[in-house]
Design a protein around this motif. Structure first.
Motif, PDB file in Angstrom:
ATOM      1  N   CYS A   1      46.966  46.613  44.391  1.00  0.00           N
ATOM      2  CA  CYS A   1      47.266  45.259  44.861  1.00  0.00           C
ATOM      3  C   CYS A   1      47.921  44.423  43.767  1.00  0.00           C
ATOM      4  O   CYS A   1      48.848  43.654  44.038  1.00  0.00           O
ATOM      5  CB  CYS A   1      46.001  44.584  45.370  1.00  0.00           C
ATOM      6  N   VAL A   2      47.446  44.558  42.544  1.00  0.00           N
ATOM      7  CA  VAL A   2      48.046  43.794  41.449  1.00  0.00           C
ATOM      8  C   VAL A   2      49.506  44.216  41.272  1.00  0.00           C
ATOM      9  O   VAL A   2      50.394  43.375  41.100  1.00  0.00           O
ATOM     10  CB  VAL A   2      47.233  43.966  40.150  1.00  0.00           C
ATOM     11  N   ALA A   3      49.762  45.515  41.375  1.00  0.00           N
ATOM     12  CA  ALA A   3      51.142  46.004  41.241  1.00  0.00           C
ATOM     13  C   ALA A   3      52.037  45.442  42.339  1.00  0.00           C
ATOM     14  O   ALA A   3      53.236  45.250  42.156  1.00  0.00           O
ATOM     15  CB  ALA A   3      51.166  47.531  41.267  1.00  0.00           C
ATOM     16  N   GLN A   4      51.432  45.166  43.499  1.00  0.00           N
ATOM     17  CA  GLN A   4      52.204  44.620  44.627  1.00  0.00           C
ATOM     18  C   GLN A   4      52.447  43.125  44.523  1.00  0.00           C
ATOM     19  O   GLN A   4      53.097  42.540  45.366  1.00  0.00           O
ATOM     20  CB  GLN A   4      51.414  44.823  45.926  1.00  0.00           C
ATOM     21  N   GLY A   5      51.841  42.505  43.509  1.00  0.00           N
ATOM     22  CA  GLY A   5      52.019  41.061  43.366  1.00  0.00           C
ATOM     23  C   GLY A   5      50.992  40.229  44.102  1.00  0.00           C
ATOM     24  O   GLY A   5      51.259  39.089  44.451  1.00  0.00           O
ATOM     25  N   VAL A   6      49.814  40.793  44.344  1.00  0.00           N
ATOM     26  CA  VAL A   6      48.743  39.998  44.952  1.00  0.00           C
ATOM     27  C   VAL A   6      48.164  39.075  43.873  1.00  0.00           C
ATOM     28  O   VAL A   6      47.721  39.548  42.834  1.00  0.00           O
ATOM     29  CB  VAL A   6      47.634  40.906  45.523  1.00  0.00           C
ATOM     30  N   PRO A   7      48.210  37.764  44.086  1.00  0.00           N
ATOM     31  CA  PRO A   7      47.776  36.825  43.048  1.00  0.00           C
ATOM     32  C   PRO A   7      46.264  36.605  43.026  1.00  0.00           C
ATOM     33  O   PRO A   7      45.764  35.581  43.472  1.00  0.00           O
ATOM     34  CB  PRO A   7      48.516  35.537  43.413  1.00  0.00           C
ATOM     35  N   PHE A   8      45.548  37.577  42.482  1.00  0.00           N
ATOM     36  CA  PHE A   8      44.092  37.423  42.337  1.00  0.00           C
ATOM     37  C   PHE A   8      43.772  36.297  41.358  1.00  0.00           C
ATOM     38  O   PHE A   8      44.583  35.976  40.477  1.00  0.00           O
ATOM     39  CB  PHE A   8      43.486  38.715  41.775  1.00  0.00           C
ATOM     40  N   ALA A   9      42.573  35.762  41.472  1.00  0.00           N
ATOM     41  CA  ALA A   9      42.119  34.734  40.527  1.00  0.00           C
ATOM     42  C   ALA A   9      42.017  35.335  39.131  1.00  0.00           C
ATOM     43  O   ALA A   9      41.614  36.488  38.971  1.00  0.00           O
ATOM     44  CB  ALA A   9      40.765  34.197  40.967  1.00  0.00           C
ATOM     45  N   ARG A  10      42.411  34.532  38.135  1.00  0.00           N
ATOM     46  CA  ARG A  10      42.364  35.005  36.756  1.00  0.00           C
ATOM     47  C   ARG A  10      41.620  34.029  35.872  1.00  0.00           C
ATOM     48  O   ARG A  10      41.469  32.862  36.200  1.00  0.00           O
ATOM     49  CB  ARG A  10      43.789  35.210  36.222  1.00  0.00           C
ATOM     50  N   GLU A  11      41.192  34.545  34.731  1.00  0.00           N
ATOM     51  CA  GLU A  11      40.543  33.696  33.743  1.00  0.00           C
ATOM     52  C   GLU A  11      41.616  33.129  32.816  1.00  0.00           C
ATOM     53  O   GLU A  11      42.767  33.552  32.847  1.00  0.00           O
ATOM     54  CB  GLU A  11      39.540  34.522  32.942  1.00  0.00           C
ATOM     55  N   TYR A  12      41.206  32.229  31.935  1.00  0.00           N
ATOM     56  CA  TYR A  12      42.185  31.601  31.046  1.00  0.00           C
ATOM     57  C   TYR A  12      42.861  32.609  30.124  1.00  0.00           C
ATOM     58  O   TYR A  12      43.987  32.413  29.690  1.00  0.00           O
ATOM     59  CB  TYR A  12      41.553  30.458  30.260  1.00  0.00           C
ATOM     60  N   GLY A  13      42.171  33.691  29.823  1.00  0.00           N
ATOM     61  CA  GLY A  13      42.776  34.715  28.975  1.00  0.00           C
ATOM     62  C   GLY A  13      43.811  35.561  29.698  1.00  0.00           C
ATOM     63  O   GLY A  13      44.427  36.431  29.096  1.00  0.00           O
ATOM     64  N   GLY A  14      43.976  35.332  31.003  1.00  0.00           N
ATOM     65  CA  GLY A  14      44.987  36.071  31.737  1.00  0.00           C
ATOM     66  C   GLY A  14      44.463  37.305  32.445  1.00  0.00           C
ATOM     67  O   GLY A  14      45.207  37.988  33.145  1.00  0.00           O
ATOM     68  N   LEU A  15      43.180  37.613  32.257  1.00  0.00           N
ATOM     69  CA  LEU A  15      42.619  38.800  32.917  1.00  0.00           C
ATOM     70  C   LEU A  15      41.961  38.410  34.235  1.00  0.00           C
ATOM     71  O   LEU A  15      41.710  37.237  34.501  1.00  0.00           O
ATOM     72  CB  LEU A  15      41.614  39.489  31.989  1.00  0.00           C
ATOM     73  N   LEU A  16      41.679  39.414  35.037  1.00  0.00           N
ATOM     74  CA  LEU A  16      41.154  39.164  36.383  1.00  0.00           C
ATOM     75  C   LEU A  16      39.728  38.624  36.343  1.00  0.00           C
ATOM     76  O   LEU A  16      38.910  39.053  35.530  1.00  0.00           O
ATOM     77  CB  LEU A  16      41.207  40.452  37.209  1.00  0.00           C
ATOM     78  N   ASP A  17      39.460  37.690  37.233  1.00  0.00           N
ATOM     79  CA  ASP A  17      38.140  37.078  37.320  1.00  0.00           C
ATOM     80  C   ASP A  17      37.323  37.803  38.397  1.00  0.00           C
ATOM     81  O   ASP A  17      37.875  38.394  39.319  1.00  0.00           O
ATOM     82  CB  ASP A  17      38.304  35.598  37.688  1.00  0.00           C
ATOM     83  N   ASN A  18      36.016  37.748  38.239  1.00  0.00           N
ATOM     84  CA  ASN A  18      35.125  38.348  39.245  1.00  0.00           C
ATOM     85  C   ASN A  18      34.045  37.356  39.635  1.00  0.00           C
ATOM     86  O   ASN A  18      33.730  36.455  38.888  1.00  0.00           O
ATOM     87  CB  ASN A  18      34.413  39.586  38.685  1.00  0.00           C
ATOM     88  N   ARG A  19      33.501  37.540  40.836  1.00  0.00           N
ATOM     89  CA  ARG A  19      32.306  36.772  41.176  1.00  0.00           C
ATOM     90  C   ARG A  19      31.289  37.675  41.840  1.00  0.00           C
ATOM     91  O   ARG A  19      31.583  38.824  42.164  1.00  0.00           O
ATOM     92  CB  ARG A  19      32.642  35.561  42.020  1.00  0.00           C
ATOM     93  N   SER A  20      30.079  37.171  41.983  1.00  0.00           N
ATOM     94  CA  SER A  20      29.048  38.029  42.577  1.00  0.00           C
ATOM     95  C   SER A  20      28.906  37.695  44.049  1.00  0.00           C
ATOM     96  O   SER A  20      29.297  36.632  44.505  1.00  0.00           O
ATOM     97  CB  SER A  20      27.731  37.872  41.844  1.00  0.00           C
ATOM     98  N   PHE A  21      28.351  38.637  44.770  1.00  0.00           N
ATOM     99  CA  PHE A  21      28.224  38.506  46.213  1.00  0.00           C
ATOM    100  C   PHE A  21      26.841  38.955  46.640  1.00  0.00           C
ATOM    101  O   PHE A  21      26.100  39.552  45.853  1.00  0.00           O
ATOM    102  CB  PHE A  21      29.298  39.386  46.885  1.00  0.00           C
TER     103      PHE A  21
END
Lengths: 249, 666, 228
Positions: free
Chosen positions: B126-146
C-alpha cells in the motif's frame, strides 16, 4: 414537517426531462435528506408511480454516490457534507425544495437524478495511480521516511470521494478540483513523484477529452466539496502541468 | 466430507511450502484464461488487479457506478499488520494468536496464520501505491492500538483507512483497466451463477442501466461480494450491500458456513426513529481514548431519559464505567462482542440513556485533560487552568478523531466535545459466509470467495482492523497463488461458450423471476418487507438468542416470505433502470438467508464470539463455549428449493498450535 | 502515453495565457494611470509630453505592439473559454444559487471582460486613433510642435454621457481586476497558505485603486467644468 418537492424527472438518457411537484408529509427533523426521499418514494409506490431514481449507497458521506443538486447547490445547503449527511432540520417546515441532477456534458443523465460519472473513472485510468506491480514484493514500508506535513497534505488531497460536486457546482462544469486532488496526492509523496510528469499531462489531457469546462478560480468547488479539498490542489496541478509541459521529453 | 485441503507440515511453514509447490499456469496460457470477479471492494479490486497483472484476462463487475464506491470505503479505524515497528512484542505468531483467540476458537488455524504472514506485505504494497498512512514527525509510519489486543499494530489514515486502502486498490485496478487487462462492468449485478459440467463457468448479470440480462463466461468466478449484514435492514452496511451473488451460488451448491456469526459493533450512533434507513458506525479506535459509562443509579438514568438531567451533571461517583469495572485488564478495549453485550446488559437492566433507553455514553472528558496536560508539559506551560488544559486536549483529540467527531455532530446535531457521545451496538460485519477451503475455493469447483464473503479467518468474532487486512490479503497475496491450483487444469479448455443450455436456462430463470415480481401487482413496497424481516432478525437472532425465539423467528420469516411473494408491489419495467426491481431480488434472497441464519444459530448450542445463546452463560453473564461438542464449522447445503431443508455438514476444527482457553479479558 | 496538447490548446494552457496577458495588461495600467495624473493637476505640458513620448520612443513603441497583441490574445482566449465553458453544461440548472459559494465578479468575468473590451474600443477610437491617425491640433512646447491631446481630452470629458460611460466602465474594470489579479496567481500555480491571503488582498486593493484612479479623472474634469 411537510414539504413541497420539485424534482427533476427524466425517464432515460435521451428523454426530455421536466420538474414534477410532489407534496411530502410526515417528515421528522432528524431524518436525513435521503430518508425524506425514501418517504417520498414510498408514497409514490403506494400511488403506483415509479419512485424517483437517485444514486446512494453508504449513507455516511464516504462512498460519493449521492449526487443531488438541492435548491441550487451541490449536496444542498450546509458545508462539508454529502446529501446523505444533510438533515431535514436544515429546512423550514412548509418549504419548497428543488432537486435536480448534477448537470454537465461529462455527466450525462441516466434517469431522474442519476447521472453517469464514469468520466471521472477514465481520468483516473489515464494516470491516477502509481505504476507498481501488485503481485510482487515491495520495499519495506518504512524504507522511505516521508515528512509528516507532506504525508498529511497528501492524505487531505486523497480524501476526495469522487462525488463530482465540484463539477456540478462549478459554473463551467470543470473537474479541476477532482484532478488537482489526485495529482496533488501523488506529487506530494516520493512514491508518486517518479511518474509525476506523465501523470499530470495525461490526466489533464483526459479531463479535456471528457468535455469538462475550464477553471475561472471562482472557488465554488472548494466551498461545496464535502471533504474540503483545497484550491491549493488546483494550483499545484497548474504548477505541475506547467513544469511538465516545459520539461517533458 | 468437507476437505479443507490444508497443506501438511508445521503451521509456520505451510504457506511458504504451498507457494513453492503449487502448480503454476504459464504466461502464454494465462492469456487464454478468463476470470470473472464480482465486487470491487478491497478483495475484489485487489484480486482483479493482481490477476490481471499476472496475465489473466479479467472481467470485473460492480453494481455501483464506479468500483471506488464499494463499501470497503467506509471502514474507518485501520488495518493490522505484524510489523512490530513499535517494538512492543508483536510478531506474526502473536497476530495469529490474537486473531484465533479473538475469534473465540472457531476459525481455521492454517488460514489465520497465512493471514498474519501476509499482513506485513500488505503495508509495503500500500505504501508503494501511494496510500497516505498516518506518520510520526520522524517520517515513519504511526500505529495505534485496537480492541482485543495488547500491542499497537494498527496502521491508519485518520478515520478513513478503508477509503485510502480501497482507493489504492482502485488505482491498481484502474491501471489494469487502462491497459486492457481488466474489462470493467459497472452498474452490473450478478443475478445467477452458471455451472457447466459441475464447474462455475459464468454468470448472468443485469445491466442496471438498460435492464438487459447479459451472459458472461469465464474459467473461474470470484465472489468478492462482502457481507450480508443488511439482512437486519438496519446495519452499518451500505444500502445496496446484499447477499444475492453469494445466495445464488449457495443455491447452486456452494455451502454457507457459520451464517449466524454476525458482529455487532459496540460504537454506533443510536437509532433515532422509524424512518431510519441505516446506522452509522463510529470507529472502534474511539475506545482508545473514550470511556464508556452509564449512570450508577436507575433514577439518574430515568432522569436523563426524560431530559431532566444532563450527562455532565452527574458526578464521577454516580457513574458506572462498567467495562472498566467488569474487565479491568482490557477495560474499554475489550473485543467488540464483549463490549456490545455489556452495553445491551446495562440497557436491558434499565440504565440506558437517550430517549429510547437504548444508548450508553462514550466520554472523552478524561482524555481531554490527560492530553491537555501532556501538551502543557511539552509547551512548558506551568499551572495551566482547567479550561486551558481542556481546550489543548480537545485539539489533540480533534487531530486524532476530528472527522469522527464531526460526523457525529452532523448526524445528531450534538457537540461531542461538550457532551459525551451516545452510542449503541449495531450490526456491522458477518464473520460467516461461503465455505471455502485453503485455496479459497467453495464447494463448487471454480467458484472462489474472498474477503468478507467467505467465512474463513475470523471465527465467531472479528477483531478490529482485521477486515481490511483479510480483504487485501485474499486479493493481493493469496488468490494469485491458490487460483493456479484450479486453473492449471484448465489450460486446454479454451473459451467458454455462452450459448450452451446452461447459460440459456440460467438466463431464463432470472428473467422469469423478475417478470414475476413486475406482474405481481401487490400493494406493499419492497422496503416494507425488508424492514419487517430486519425487525424479526434483530429481536430474535441479534445480540442474544435462545432456542425458542430462533424457532419462532424461522417460522415468522417463512410467513413473511409467503406474504412477500403475494403482496409485493414492484413498479417500473424490466428493460430500464429499475432500482425497485433490483431491491426486490435482493430482499427475496435475504428472506431465505434469514431463515438459514436462525437454523444455524439454533444448531450452535453454545455461546461463542458474536453468537450468544442465553442458555449458555455463566452466572455473571459471560459466554460459555462448548468445546467438546461445538468445535466445528457449520456448513449448510441448500436442498430442495427451500432454505428450511438445508442440511448441515461439519468441518471439525483441529487446533495444533494453540490451546483452547476461555477468553478472559478480566 | 496519450498525445497531450501541452502549452498550446490544453485547458490549462489557455488559462496560463489568460493569466500572463492579464498580468501584463495590469502592469500597463499602472504606467497609464501615472501618465494620466497631470490632467488632475491641469498640467497640459506634462501630459502632452507624456503622450508624445509614449507614441514616439522606439522601445515603448515595441512594447506597445506586445500590448496590442496581449489585448487581442486575452480577449480571443477569453471568448473561446466562455464558449467552451458554456458547452460543458448544455442544459442549465432550473435553480442555481451561485452566490452561495462564489463572488459575483468571479462568476461574471466573461461579461465584465466583454464590457471592458467594448470600452477599450471606444476609448481607443476617441484618443489612440485620433492621436495616431486623426487631426489633433498641435501646441508649442519649448520650440517643438507637440500634439495637444490634453485639450482634446478635457473637451471630451465635458460631455456628461461620456463621463458616465467612463465611470461605469471603470467600475466594471474594478470588478474584473478584483478577481482577475489573484486568479492569475492561482492559475500560474502560485498558491501558498502563507502568501495567498496577502495576494488576494493586494489584488483587490490594486483593482480598486486602478478603477478609482481612472474614474476620478473624467469625473473631476466634468465637475470642474460645471463649476467653472
Amino acid at each position: 414537517m411537510n414539504f413541497t418537492i420539485n424534482v427533476w424527472r427524466q425517464s432515460g438518457p435521451e428523454a426530455k426531462g421536466r420538474i414534477e411537484t410532489y407534496p411530502v408529509s410526515g417528515i421528522s427533523d432528524h431524518m436525513s435528506f435521503l430518508e425524506m426521499i425514501d418517504v417520498l418514494n414510498e408514497q409514490l409506490i403506494n400511488q403506483d408511480i415509479e419512485p424517483v431514481v437517485f444514486d446512494h449507497d453508504c449513507r455516511e458521506g464516504i462512498c460519493g454516490s449521492c449526487s443531488m443538486f438541492i435548491n441550487g447547490e451541490a449536496h444542498g445547503p450546509g458545508r462539508s457534507i454529502t446529501t446523505c449527511q444533510l438533515h431535514m432540520r436544515e429546512f423550514k417546515d412548509g418549504e419548497t425544495i428543488t432537486i435536480e441532477p448534477f448537470r454537465a456534458k461529462a455527466f450525462p443523465i441516466i434517469k431522474d437524478l442519476m447521472v453517469d460519472r464514469s468520466s471521472l473513472d477514465r481520468i483516473i485510468q489515464s494516470g491516477g495511480f502509481v505504476s507498481v506491480n501488485t503481485a510482487g514484493k515491495q520495499p519495506d514500508a518504512n524504507a522511505i521516511p516521508i515528512e509528516k506535513a507532506d504525508a498529511d497534505a497528501a492524505f487531505d488531497a486523497a480524501t476526495c470521494i469522487g462525488c463530482g460536486a465540484c463539477v456540478a457546482t462549478c459554473k463551467n462544469a470543470s473537474a479541476m478540483l477532482f484532478v488537482g486532488a489526485k495529482v496533488s496526492q501523488f506529487a506530494l509523496l516520493p512514491q508518486g513523484k517518479i511518474e509525476a510528469e506523465d501523470r499530470v499531462l495525461n490526466m489533464v489531457n483526459q479531463m479535456d477529452l471528457e468535455g469538462f469546462g475550464n477553471c475561472t478560480n471562482t472557488g465554488a468547488c472548494e466551498v461545496e466539496c464535502p471533504k474540503g479539498i483545497s484550491l491549493e490542489t488546483i494550483a499545484r496541478m497548474n504548477r505541475e502541468f506547467l513544469s511538465a509541459s516545459l520539461s517533458s521529453k | 466430507m468437507l476437505d479443507s485441503k490444508i497443506p501438511k507440515g508445521a503451521l509456520a511453514d505451510k504457506w511458504t511450502d504451498y507457494k513453492s509447490s503449487v502448480p503454476l499456469v504459464s504466461p502464454a496460457n494465462k492469456r487464454a484464461i478468463e476470470i470473472i470477479v464480482i465486487g470491487t471492494g478491497l478483495a475484489g479490486s485487489s484480486a482483479a488487479a493482481s490477476l490481471a497483472e499476472l496475465g489473466y484476462k479479467v472481467k470485473a463487475f460492480c453494481f455501483q457506478d464506479s468500483p471506488r464506491r464499494a463499501h470497503s470505503i467506509a471502514a474507518q479505524g485501520g488495518i493490522n499488520a505484524a510489523k512490530n515497528y513499535q517494538n512492543d512484542g508483536d510478531s506474526v505468531h502473536r497476530l495469529f494468536y490474537d486473531t484465533i483467540k479473538g475469534g473465540d476458537y472457531r476459525s481455521r488455524e492454517a488460514n489465520v496464520h497465512r493471514l498474519a504472514e501476509c499482513s506485513t506485505d500488505i503495508i509495503d504494497q500500500c505504501v508503494a501505491q501511494g496510500v497516505p498512512f498516518a506518520r510520526e514527525y520522524g517520517g515513519l509510519l504511526d500505529n495505534r492500538s485496537f480492541g482485543g489486543v495488547q500491542v499497537s499494530r494498527t496502521f491508519y489514515a485518520k478515520g478513513q483507512t478503508g477509503q485510502q486502502l480501497l482507493l489504492g486498490a482502485y488505482s491498481a485496478l484502474s491501471r489494469q483497466v487502462a491497459k486492457g487487462n481488466v474489462t470493467m462492468h459497472t452498474r452490473h449485478e450478478m443475478v445467477e451463477l452458471v455451472k457447466v459440467d459441475g464447474k462455475a463457468r459464468g454468470i448472468i448479470a443485469r445491466d442496471l442501466v438498460s435492464g438487459e440480462l447479459e451472459r458472461h463466461s469465464g474459467h473461474a468466478v470470484l465472489l468478492c461480494t462482502g457481507g450480508y449484514s443488511n439482512v437486519f435492514f438496519l446495519s452499518t452496511n451500505a444500502m445496496m450491500s446484499n447477499v444475492t451473488a453469494a445466495w445464488k451460488a449457495h443455491r447452486k451448491g456452494a455451502y454457507m458456513a457459520n451464517p449466524c456469526f454476525t458482529q455487532i459493533h459496540p460504537t454506533c450512533i443510536p437509532v433515532s426513529g422509524e424512518s431510519q434507513s441505516k446506522l452509522t458506525l463510529m470507529s472502534e479506535s474511539l475506545r482508545n481514548d473514550g470511556r464508556i459509562w452509564v449512570p450508577k443509579h436507575k433514577k439518574d438514568a430515568e432522569a436523563i431519559r426524560s431530559g431532566k438531567l444532563k450527562a455532565t451533571d452527574l458526578k464521577e461517583a454516580d457513574r458506572d464505567y462498567y467495562l472498566e469495572r467488569r474487565y479491568p485488564a482490557f477495560g474499554n478495549l475489550v473485543p467488540r462482542d464483549v463490549a456490545s453485550r455489556a452495553a445491551k446488559e446495562r440497557c436491558d437492566e434499565g440504565y440506558g440513556v437517550n430517549a429510547t433507553g437504548q444508548a450508553v455514553y462514550l466520554d472523552f472528558a478524561a482524555a481531554f485533560m490527560r492530553y491537555g496536560q501532556e501538551e502543557a508539559n511539552v509547551k512548558g506551560i506551568n499551572n495551566p487552568s482547567q479550561d486551558e488544559l481542556r481546550s489543548m486536549g480537545e485539539k489533540v483529540i480533534e487531530n486524532k478523531y476530528g472527522n469522527l467527531f464531526q460526523m457525529y455532530e452532523k448526524i445528531t446535531a450534538d457537540n461531542p466535545y461538550q457532551t459525551p457521545m451516545m452510542i449503541f451496538p449495531a450490526v456491522h460485519y458477518t464473520m460467516g459466509g461461503m465455505w471455502v477451503d485453503y485455496d479459497l475455493m467453495t464447494t463448487v469447483p471454480g467458484l472462489f470467495a474472498l474477503g468478507e464473503a467467505n467465512f474463513s479467518d475470523h471465527g465467531a468474532n472479528r477483531l478490529g482492523a482485521s477486515a481490511l487486512m483479510q480483504g487485501l490479503a485474499d486479493g493481493y497475496f493469496v488468490i494469485p497463488y491458490t487460483i493456479g491450483n484450479f486453473l492449471s487444469q484448465d489450460i486446454r479448455t479454451g473459451a467458454i461458450a455462452t450459448d450452451s443450455p446452461e447459460f440459456v436456462e440460467a438466463e431464463q430463470v432470472a428473467r422469469d423471476r423478475m417478470e414475476a415480481f413486475l406482474n405481481n401487482k401487490g400493494t406493499q413496497s419492497v422496503d416494507s418487507f425488508h424492514k419487517a424481516l430486519g425487525k424479526i432478525m434483530w429481536a430474535k437472532c441479534g445480540m442474544a438468542r435462545n432456542a425458542e425465539d430462533l424457532k419462532s423467528a424461522a417460522a415468522e420469516i417463512r410467513e413473511l416470505r409467503d406474504s412477500f411473494y403475494k403482496n409485493v408491489r414492484v413498479t417500473g419495467t424490466m428493460n430500464s433502470m429499475n432500482p425497485e426491481l433490483d431491491k426486490a431480488g435482493r430482499v427475496a434472497d435475504f428472506m431465505e438467508l434469514g431463515e438459514l441464519m436462525c437454523m444455524d444459530a439454533l444448531a450452535r448450542e453454545e455461546s461463542c464470539g458474536g453468537h450468544f445463546r442465553t442458555e449458555y452463560q455463566s452466572e455473571d453473564g459471560e459466554a460459555l463455549r462448548q468445546d467438546d461438542s461445538m468445535t466445528f464449522v457449520s456448513a449448510w447445503e441448500f436442498k430442495g428449493n427451500d432454505p428450511g431443508k438445508a442440511t448441515l455438514h461439519k468441518e471439525d476444527l483441529a487446533f495444533e498450535s494453540v490451546e483452547l482457553k476461555t477468553r478472559s479479558y478480566k | 502515453m496519450a498525445a497531450t496538447r501541452g502549452l498550446f490548446g490544453s485547458s490549462l494552457a489557455r488559462k496560463y495565457w489568460m493569466a500572463l496577458t492579464g498580468l501584463f495588461l495590469s502592469s500597463f495600467l499602472i504606467i497609464h494611470l501615472i501618465g494620466n495624473m497631470p490632467i488632475l493637476f491641469g498640467d497640459q505640458e506634462a501630459f502632452n509630453l507624456y503622450a508624445a513620448f509614449m507614441t514616439s520612443f522606439p522601445p515603448i513603441k515595441a512594447v506597445s505592439y506586445l500590448l496590442y497583441g496581449s489585448i487581442l490574445l486575452h480577449a480571443i482566449d477569453g471568448i473561446f473559454l466562455m464558449r467552451q465553458n458554456k458547452v460543458a453544461r448544455p442544459e442549465a440548472y432550473v435553480s442555481y444559487n451561485g452566490k452561495a459559494n462564489a463572488t459575483w465578479a468571479s462568476r461574471n468575468m466573461g461579461l465584465l471582460g466583454i464590457f471592458t473590451l467594448l470600452f477599450l474600443i471606444i476609448h481607443m477610437r476617441s484618443f489612440w486613433y485620433e492621436m495616431h491617425f486623426g487631426h489633433v491640433p498641435t501646441m508649442d512646447i519649448e520650440g517643438a510642435q507637440v500634439k495637444d491631446l490634453y485639450t482634446m481630452t478635457i473637451e471630451a470629458f465635458h460631455q456628461l454621457w461620456y463621463v458616465i460611460l467612463y465611470v461605469v466602465c471603470m467600475i466594471m474594470l474594478g470588478f474584473h481586476l478584483s478577481h482577475g489579479m489573484s486568479s492569475a496567481f492561482q492559475t500560474l500555480g502560485l498558491n501558498h497558505p502563507k502568501y495567498t491571503p496577502a495576494i488576494e488582498k493586494a489584488g483587490r486593493y490594486f483593482a480598486w485603486i486602478m478603477a478609482l484612479g481612472f474614474a476620478i479623472i473624467p469625473a473631476y474634469v466634468y465637475l470642474q467644468h460645471l463649476t467653472a
